[in-house]
Design an enzyme around this catalytic site. Structure first.
Site, PDB file in Angstrom:
ATOM      1  N   ASP A 103       0.890  -1.223   0.043  1.00 25.21           N
ATOM      2  CA  ASP A 103      -0.078  -0.181   0.046  1.00 25.21           C
ATOM      3  C   ASP A 103       0.880   1.402   0.218  1.00 25.21           C
ATOM      4  O   ASP A 103       1.980   1.168   0.469  1.00 25.21           O
ATOM      5  CB  ASP A 103      -0.721   0.151   1.215  1.00 25.21           C
ATOM      6  CG  ASP A 103      -1.902  -1.023   1.184  1.00 25.21           C
ATOM      7  OD1 ASP A 103      -2.015  -1.772   0.317  1.00 25.21           O
ATOM      8  OD2 ASP A 103      -2.223  -1.387   2.371  1.00 25.21           O
TER       9      ASP A 103
HETATM   10  N1  URA Z   1      -1.331  -6.127   4.014  1.00 25.54           N
HETATM   11  C1  URA Z   1      -1.741  -4.579   3.891  1.00 25.54           C
HETATM   12  O1  URA Z   1      -2.772  -4.431   4.443  1.00 25.54           O
HETATM   13  N2  URA Z   1      -1.274  -3.764   3.206  1.00 25.54           N
HETATM   14  C2  URA Z   1       0.290  -4.023   2.671  1.00 25.54           C
HETATM   15  O2  URA Z   1       0.700  -3.002   2.013  1.00 25.54           O
HETATM   16  C3  URA Z   1       0.462  -5.372   2.492  1.00 25.54           C
HETATM   17  C4  URA Z   1      -0.075  -6.154   3.279  1.00 25.54           C
END
Ligand code: URA
Length: 237
Positions: A103
């Site tokens: 993310d």
């Molecule tokens: N899980 C999430 O919620 N975000 C990420 O970036 C990776 C795993």
């Protein structure tokens, strides 16, 4: 002039040991002649072939990036800055993409490669390549959360996750190990337990661990050992 094993290993397709085996088996030709020795010197511009299949100039590239928060895990975006913008121009032209998205606000290990088949296997739940994250939440996670993660959590939208490992750390935070990578998975798993993620960082992906020498925003090519280990993980899973 360069050693044959180095030239072929630099393509990212074989380790030097694998090149030695190929040469020993008489499967490598240089300008049409069967190569006699893996440590022999060759012109890197020569025509190389393995099993008669020419090795084109197209190189497979594998980079380890310490993703900082604030960039998106994509190759291009009309509005937002992407992780590729951290790379020099010549590396933006070789078809690299992030193998497994993080993310925008997540930090940590991101593999950038142009090896599509390898990336696919690393990410497919079928191969069970574990990904480990450090997570901090807005309140403590508990033993009951650990058991729920281990049992295979059902998310708020009804989606069932594969069993995941939650290791509660002394003091602050926890480690979460996933065998898969659903969209916002850790945030959604944590939400299903009534908590919110306030910080998330990926530490490892199969045998590949984030190099502690890399500051956020820095990257380096994978070593030959790391490439070999990744290929083995994606083969044996
Ligand atoms: N899980 C999430 O919620 N975000 C990420 O970036 C990776 C795993």
């Amino acid at each position: 002039m360069e050693r044959l094993d180095k030239i072929l290993a630099n393509t990212g397709r074989w380790s030097r040991r694998e090149v030695r085996e190929l040469v020993r088996a008489g499967r490598v030709t240089v300008d049409g002649t069967v190569a006699a020795a893996a440590d022999g010197k060759c012109d890197p511009a020569a025509a190389f072939a393995v099993d008669g299949v020419p090795i084109s100039g197209e190189r497979l590239v594998y980079l380890m990036l310490h993703k900082p928060a604030g960039l998106i895990s994509a190759t291009e975006d009309p509005q937002k800055a992407t992780v590729l913008e951290l790379l020099p121009p010549h590396l933006r032209r070789v078809g690299l993409f992030p193998a497994g998205r993080l993310d925008r606000d997540t930090e940590g290990l991101l593999l950038l490669t142009n090896d599509g088949p390898l990336a696919h296997r690393l990410l497919s739940p079928r191969w069970h390549v574990d990904k480990t994250y450090f997570v901090r939440t807005d309140g403590p996670l508990s033993e009951a959360d650990r058991a729920a993660f281990a049992a295979g959590l059902v998310l708020e939208d009804g989606l069932r996750c594969l069993p995941a490992r939650l290791e509660l750390l002394k003091g602050d935070g926890a480690l979460v190990t996933l065998q898969e990578g659903k969209y916002h998975q850790i945030k959604r798993m944590t939400a299903a337990r009534g908590r919110r993620v306030v910080y998330l960082k990926r530490l490892s992906m199969g045998p590949l661990a984030l190099d502690p020498a890399l500051e956020p925003g820095q990257w380096r090519p994978l070593s030959e050992d790391e490439r070999t280990a990744l290929r083995a993980a994606a083969k044996n899973g």
